[in-house]
Write a protein that holds these residues in place. Structure first.
Motif, mmCIF file in Angstrom:
data_model
loop_
_atom_site.group_PDB
_atom_site.id
_atom_site.type_symbol
_atom_site.label_atom_id
_atom_site.label_comp_id
_atom_site.label_asym_id
_atom_site.label_seq_id
_atom_site.Cartn_x
_atom_site.Cartn_y
_atom_site.Cartn_z
ATOM 1 N N PRO A 30 0.877 -1.401 0.372
ATOM 2 C CA PRO A 30 -0.310 -0.345 0.349
ATOM 3 C C PRO A 30 0.906 1.219 0.309
ATOM 4 O O PRO A 30 0.741 1.913 -0.975
ATOM 5 N N ASN A 66 -0.927 1.531 -4.300
ATOM 6 C CA ASN A 66 -1.540 2.200 -4.860
ATOM 7 C C ASN A 66 -1.594 3.550 -5.981
ATOM 8 O O ASN A 66 -0.127 3.120 -6.527
ATOM 9 N N LYS A 80 -3.447 -0.498 -9.423
ATOM 10 C CA LYS A 80 -3.376 0.658 -8.455
ATOM 11 C C LYS A 80 -4.084 0.480 -8.420
ATOM 12 O O LYS A 80 -5.571 1.215 -8.599
ATOM 13 N N ASN A 103 -6.819 4.125 -6.286
ATOM 14 C CA ASN A 103 -6.519 5.100 -5.368
ATOM 15 C C ASN A 103 -7.743 5.203 -3.926
ATOM 16 O O ASN A 103 -8.466 4.899 -4.139
ATOM 17 N N GLN A 104 -6.459 5.918 -3.047
ATOM 18 C CA GLN A 104 -7.073 5.948 -1.893
ATOM 19 C C GLN A 104 -7.162 6.921 -1.542
ATOM 20 O O GLN A 104 -7.117 8.550 -1.584
ATOM 21 N N PHE A 140 -10.811 1.955 -0.640
ATOM 22 C CA PHE A 140 -9.926 1.846 -0.868
ATOM 23 C C PHE A 140 -10.182 0.368 -0.755
ATOM 24 O O PHE A 140 -9.034 -0.773 -1.448
#
Length: 387
Positions: A9, A42, A58, A60-61, A79
Motif C-alpha cells: 500500500p 496505490n 493500482k 487510489n485511496q 480503498f
C-alpha cells in the motif's frame, strides 16, 4: 497457473526506499516459484524496469490528506473495497496473498472466503500494543487495533513476524490457534549503495545523534534531560537531532549550544549523517522493529537503545550496541560510553554484525525459507501458533 499476490500500500516515494528495495527482491524470487506475480498498490507507486512482466494493480485511496477523520475513514473504506473487488475477481488465479498494515484487513477476509492462503505481517502498532506498557493512543488507533486483532484471529492463515520477541506475544494478543502458522521472516535489508561505513570512526564530528520523530513515544523528551547531565562532564560534546514532530519547536527554542536541530533530513542524506555520528541514541518508550538501528549499524554507528519492544532482539548488549534498562541510568550509560577509549573497536563489531545480517543475500535466504514455510517444504522456520 500459479499466482503470487503482494500488497504494497505504501512502498515509499523513492526507488531507493526500503519498501521498493524489498519489493524488488521479493518479486525476483517469487517469479521463480510462481507463474505470475501481481502487486496491489496505490496510485503513487513508481514503476521500475525491474517490475517488468509483473501485473501492477493500482488503487487510489481518496481523501488521504483530508483533515476530517470521518472523510479519511470514508476514503479508507473505498480503498479497501476496491482492493477486495480486484482480489475477489482474481480469486481463481491467486494462490497466496502477502500483506500487512491497517489498510489491508478487509482483503484478509476476502482471502478466507475465496480460499486463498493469506500471510499477514505482525509488526508496527500491533507489536507496540503488546510490549511493555501502552503508548497514549487515540480512539482511531484503538478501533484499528481491535479490528486488526479480530481479523488476525479469525481469517489469516499465516502470521509473519519480524523479531523473535513477537513469538512470545502470539498468545498475549489471542493468536494462539493451532490452524494459524507463524513464520519468522524479516524482509528488511539495505544495499551498500544506500547505507555503508565510509568514515573513520575517530574522525566523526557528532558524538550523539538522534534520527526519528521528535515526540513522547520516541523518548525525545529525555534527550534534554540526558544532555543537561552530560554537558557538565563533556562541555564540548556535539549532539545532532534529525527529524520533526511535536517537540521540534521546544528543541529549537531551548537554543542549546551543543545541540544542532537539523529538522527533516532527506533519506538520501542519511548515510552521510550516520557516518558523522559515533552514537545513535534510540530512547524510545515503545518500539516494534526500528529501522534506524539497522541503518546506523550498517554505517558503524553504535546504537544506544532502551530495552523495549523488538529492540531487545536486535541489540545484544556490548556486542552490537548498548542497552539501557531505564531512563534513570541513561545519562550514566552515555557518559560511560563516551569515556570508553576503545569505541572504535565496538564500532567495528557493530558494523560486522549488521553487515552479516541485513544485506540482500541474507534477506534473500530468509524469503526462500519463508516460501518453504508456506509450502510446507524443507527446513522452514514455521510453527503452529499454539506451540
Amino acid at each position: 497457473m500459479s499466482t503470487f499476490a503482494l500488497f504494497v500500500p505504501n512502498p515509499g516515494d523513492s526507488q531507493d526506499s526500503s519498501g521498493h528495495i524489498a519489493t524488488r527482491m521479493i518479486v525476483a524470487i517469487a517469479r521463480k516459484e510462481y507463474d505470475t506475480v501481481v502487486i496491489f498498490t496505490n496510485e503513487r507507486f513508481e514503476n521500475s524496469f525491474e517490475y517488468h512482466n509483473v501485473n501492477l494493480l493500482k488503487c487510489n485511496q481518496p481523501f488521504l490528506e483530508n483533515e476530517l477523520f470521518i472523510v479519511r475513514t470514508l476514503g479508507l473504506v473505498v480503498f479497501q473495497l476496491t482492493l477486495c473487488w480486484n482480489l475477489f475477481t482474481r480469486r481463481k488465479e491467486i494462490d497466496i496473498a502477502v500483506f500487512g498494515g491497517w489498510t489491508l484487513l478487509a482483503p484478509a477476509i476476502v482471502c478466507n472466503i475465496a480460499d486463498i492462503t493469506s500471510v499477514h505481517r505482525l509488526a508496527g502498532n500491533p507489536l507496540k500494543s503488546a510490549t511493555r506498557g501502552k503508548p497514549p493512543e487515540s480512539i482511531n488507533l484503538k478501533v484499528k487495533r481491535t479490528l486488526a486483532s479480530l481479523v488476525l484471529k479469525s481469517f489469516v492463515n499465516i502470521v509473519d513476524i519480524v523479531a523473535p520477541i513477537e513469538m512470545s506475544l502470539i498468545g498475549r494478543i489471542g493468536l494462539n490457534r493451532a490452524s494459524l502458522k507463524v513464520c519468522r521472516w524479516n524482509h528488511y535489508f539495505m544495499p551498500r549503495s544506500n547505507f555503508d561505513k565510509s568514515a573513520v570512526f575517530d574522525n566523526r564530528d557528532i558524538d550523539i545523534g538522534f534520527v526519528g520523530y521528535l515526540n513522547y513515544t520516541k523518548g525525545a523528551d529525555k534527550i534534554i534531560d540526558a544532555y543537561e547531565c552530560m554537558v557538565k562532564e563533556y562541555p564540548d560534546m556535539r549532539i545532532a537531532l534529525a527529524g520533526d514532530g511535536p517537540l521540534y519547536d521546544e528543541f529549537v527554542s531551548e537554543h542549546l549550544p551543543n545541540i544542532n536541530v537539523l529538522g527533516h533530513v532527506d533519506r538520501t542524506n542519511l548515510n552521510n549523517l550516520y557516518n558523522r555520528m559515533k552514537i545513535l541514541l534510540v530512547p524510545s518508550r515503545f518500539e516494534g522493529f526500528p529501522k534506524v538501528i539497522v541503518e546506523a549499524g550498517l554505517c558503524g554507528t553504535i546504537p544506544v537503545v532502551t530495552n523495549v519492544g523488538g529492540i531487545k532482539d536486535v541489540i545484544i548488549h556490548n556486542e552490537n550496541g548498548i542497552v539501557v534498562d531505564n531512563y534513570t541510568s541513561l545519562c550514566k550509560c552515555l557518559l560511560t560510553v563516551l569515556s570508553n577509549g576503545d569505541l572504535s573497536s565496538l564500532s567495528s563489531k557493530v558494523y560486522e554484525h549488521f553487515d552479516s545480517k541485513y544485506r540482500k543475500l541474507h534477506a534473500h535466504d530468509r524469503f526462500v525459507r519463508f516460501l518453504d514455510c508456506i509450502h510446507g517444504e524443507g527446513k522452514s522456520e514455521c510453527v503452529p501458533a499454539d506451540k
